[in-house]
Design a protein around this motif. Structure first.
Motif, PDB file in Angstrom:
ATOM      1  N   ILE A 147     -10.923   4.087   0.126  1.00 18.92           N
ATOM      2  CA  ILE A 147      -9.524   3.679  -0.100  1.00 18.92           C
ATOM      3  C   ILE A 147      -9.017   4.201  -1.445  1.00 18.92           C
ATOM      4  N   LYS A 148      -9.852   4.165  -2.470  1.00 22.23           N
ATOM      5  CA  LYS A 148      -9.457   4.705  -3.786  1.00 22.23           C
ATOM      6  C   LYS A 148      -9.162   6.195  -3.688  1.00 22.23           C
ATOM      7  N   VAL A 149     -10.016   6.925  -2.967  1.00 25.81           N
ATOM      8  CA  VAL A 149      -9.811   8.368  -2.817  1.00 25.81           C
ATOM      9  C   VAL A 149      -8.586   8.649  -1.959  1.00 25.81           C
ATOM     10  N   ILE A 150      -8.404   7.906  -0.879  1.00 28.38           N
ATOM     11  CA  ILE A 150      -7.213   8.080  -0.037  1.00 28.38           C
ATOM     12  C   ILE A 150      -5.951   7.871  -0.867  1.00 28.38           C
ATOM     13  N   THR A 151      -5.949   6.843  -1.703  1.00 30.95           N
ATOM     14  CA  THR A 151      -4.788   6.567  -2.557  1.00 30.95           C
ATOM     15  C   THR A 151      -4.508   7.742  -3.487  1.00 30.95           C
ATOM     16  N   ARG A 152      -5.543   8.313  -4.079  1.00 32.53           N
ATOM     17  CA  ARG A 152      -5.373   9.490  -4.949  1.00 32.53           C
ATOM     18  C   ARG A 152      -4.851  10.679  -4.143  1.00 32.53           C
ATOM     19  N   ASN A 153      -5.398  10.868  -2.935  1.00 33.83           N
ATOM     20  CA  ASN A 153      -4.975  12.005  -2.117  1.00 33.83           C
ATOM     21  C   ASN A 153      -3.537  11.860  -1.629  1.00 33.83           C
ATOM     22  N   VAL A 154      -3.132  10.667  -1.284  1.00 36.87           N
ATOM     23  CA  VAL A 154      -1.738  10.442  -0.889  1.00 36.87           C
ATOM     24  C   VAL A 154      -0.814  10.725  -2.075  1.00 36.87           C
ATOM     25  N   ALA A 155      -1.227  10.353  -3.286  1.00 42.32           N
ATOM     26  CA  ALA A 155      -0.420  10.629  -4.483  1.00 42.32           C
ATOM     27  C   ALA A 155      -0.209  12.135  -4.671  1.00 42.32           C
ATOM     28  N   VAL A 156      -1.201  12.947  -4.295  1.00 45.51           N
ATOM     29  CA  VAL A 156      -1.093  14.405  -4.402  1.00 45.51           C
ATOM     30  C   VAL A 156       0.063  14.933  -3.557  1.00 45.51           C
ATOM     31  N   THR A 157       0.388  14.256  -2.459  1.00 44.50           N
ATOM     32  CA  THR A 157       1.460  14.723  -1.569  1.00 44.50           C
ATOM     33  C   THR A 157       2.846  14.560  -2.180  1.00 44.50           C
ATOM     34  N   LYS A 158       2.975  13.637  -3.121  1.00 43.91           N
ATOM     35  CA  LYS A 158       4.256  13.313  -3.777  1.00 43.91           C
ATOM     36  C   LYS A 158       5.264  12.638  -2.837  1.00 43.91           C
ATOM     37  N   VAL A 159       4.804  12.191  -1.650  1.00 40.42           N
ATOM     38  CA  VAL A 159       5.649  11.442  -0.710  1.00 40.42           C
ATOM     39  C   VAL A 159       4.867  10.234  -0.180  1.00 40.42           C
ATOM     40  N   PRO A 160       4.460   9.327  -1.064  1.00 38.54           N
ATOM     41  CA  PRO A 160       3.614   8.207  -0.630  1.00 38.54           C
ATOM     42  C   PRO A 160       4.278   7.292   0.392  1.00 38.54           C
ATOM     43  N   ASP A 161       5.601   7.295   0.467  1.00 40.02           N
ATOM     44  CA  ASP A 161       6.291   6.424   1.420  1.00 40.02           C
ATOM     45  C   ASP A 161       6.052   6.852   2.874  1.00 40.02           C
ATOM     46  N   ARG A 162       5.494   8.016   3.100  1.00 41.54           N
ATOM     47  CA  ARG A 162       5.205   8.484   4.461  1.00 41.54           C
ATOM     48  C   ARG A 162       3.812   8.072   4.926  1.00 41.54           C
ATOM     49  N   PHE A 163       3.108   7.318   4.070  1.00 44.41           N
ATOM     50  CA  PHE A 163       1.738   6.918   4.365  1.00 44.41           C
ATOM     51  C   PHE A 163       1.564   5.418   4.190  1.00 44.41           C
ATOM     52  N   THR A 164       0.782   4.824   5.075  1.00 42.25           N
ATOM     53  CA  THR A 164       0.358   3.436   4.942  1.00 42.25           C
ATOM     54  C   THR A 164      -1.159   3.459   4.840  1.00 42.25           C
ATOM     55  N   ILE A 165      -1.683   2.906   3.759  1.00 51.88           N
ATOM     56  CA  ILE A 165      -3.121   2.881   3.524  1.00 51.88           C
ATOM     57  C   ILE A 165      -3.609   1.471   3.821  1.00 51.88           C
ATOM     58  N   VAL A 166      -4.618   1.364   4.696  1.00 53.29           N
ATOM     59  CA  VAL A 166      -5.112   0.060   5.133  1.00 53.29           C
ATOM     60  C   VAL A 166      -6.611  -0.035   4.851  1.00 53.29           C
ATOM     61  N   HIS A 167      -6.978  -1.040   4.051  1.00 51.76           N
ATOM     62  CA  HIS A 167      -8.397  -1.304   3.758  1.00 51.76           C
ATOM     63  C   HIS A 167      -8.875  -2.347   4.763  1.00 51.76           C
ATOM     64  N   ALA A 168      -9.498  -1.872   5.850  1.00 51.37           N
ATOM     65  CA  ALA A 168      -9.944  -2.766   6.922  1.00 51.37           C
ATOM     66  C   ALA A 168     -10.917  -2.037   7.826  1.00 51.37           C
ATOM     67  N   ALA A 169     -11.695  -2.803   8.548  1.00 48.64           N
ATOM     68  CA  ALA A 169     -12.513  -2.230   9.611  1.00 48.64           C
ATOM     69  C   ALA A 169     -11.570  -1.789  10.733  1.00 48.64           C
ATOM     70  N   ALA A 170     -11.996  -0.793  11.488  1.00 54.26           N
ATOM     71  CA  ALA A 170     -11.150  -0.239  12.548  1.00 54.26           C
ATOM     72  C   ALA A 170     -10.690  -1.301  13.540  1.00 54.26           C
ATOM     73  N   ALA A 171     -11.614  -2.105  14.040  1.00 57.30           N
ATOM     74  CA  ALA A 171     -11.267  -3.121  15.050  1.00 57.30           C
ATOM     75  C   ALA A 171     -10.282  -4.143  14.483  1.00 57.30           C
ATOM     76  N   ALA A 172     -10.471  -4.539  13.234  1.00 57.19           N
ATOM     77  CA  ALA A 172      -9.563  -5.510  12.606  1.00 57.19           C
ATOM     78  C   ALA A 172      -8.163  -4.921  12.471  1.00 57.19           C
ATOM     79  N   TYR A 173      -8.064  -3.650  12.078  1.00 60.84           N
ATOM     80  CA  TYR A 173      -6.741  -3.034  11.970  1.00 60.84           C
ATOM     81  C   TYR A 173      -6.064  -2.974  13.340  1.00 60.84           C
TER      82      TYR A 173
END
Length: 184
Positions: free
Chosen positions: A75-101
């Motif tokens: 999740i920390k790396v995903i957050t950094r990678n989304v920041a690289v795009t400069k359009v974070p509003d196009r992404f939703t980052i979810v910290h969860a197990a697949a089934a729970a999400y």
């Protein structure tokens, strides 16, 4: 990144060996198979790792992506990678197990493209895509890309057509198309 709006930007990797990022060669081949560019829609990267597949799909024209992983380091790396795009509003980052999400997502969104790259020891592709369909999380015609080891054999899955399987070394890509419910 390989191509598209975010072309040339470098993504960060998750430290350690708990994730298995899709290689650039496999990623490029995958997007050539899917079609190099998209015309909108929502993508789900269910075992996101670095978020690279979902980010690439948005870079190539998907409107938005949901990036799900259960590991804090990912999740920390995903957050950094989304920041690289400069359009974070196009992404939703979810910290969860697949089934729970998937349980939480019911009734809130439908996806046009889904990436499933679970840990090889926990491959439940047929169960996961059946859940996506049963819970109305897919638009008719949605494509599901499963990245697995080469030992997986797929039975016929109601409501889905296995369109293509391609092997790259120890990695196999299977692309399914959701045909929709029989009632529709």
């Amino acid at each position: 990144m390989i191509s598209g709006e975010f072309g040339g930007r470098r993504l960060f990797a998750v430290p350690g060996n708990k994730t298995r990022p899709t290689t650039d060669k496999v990623k490029e081949s995958l997007f050539n198979i899917l079609g190099p560019y998209f015309d909108g829609g929502a993508v789900l990267d269910l075992f996101a790792g670095t978020g690279g597949l979902g980010i690439e799909a948005v870079s190539r024209g998907m409107d938005r992506a949901v990036l799900v992983d259960r590991q804090g380091a990912a999740i920390k790396v995903i957050t950094r990678n989304v920041a690289v795009t400069k359009v974070p509003d196009r992404f939703t980052i979810v910290h969860a197990a697949a089934a729970a999400y998937l349980q939480r997502a019911v009734g809130t969104i439908q996806f046009d493209l889904v990436f499933l790259d679970p840990p090889y020891a926990q491959q439940e592709i047929v169960k996961t895509i059946t859940t996506l369909a049963d819970d109305d999380l897919l638009r008719p015609g949605a494509r599901i890309v499963a990245e697995t080891d080469t030992k997986v054999a797929y039975p016929a899955v109601p409501r889905f057509q296995l369109q293509r399987q391609v092997t790259y070394g120890i990695t196999e890509l299977a692309i399914f198309r959701y045909e929709g419910d029989e009632d529709n």
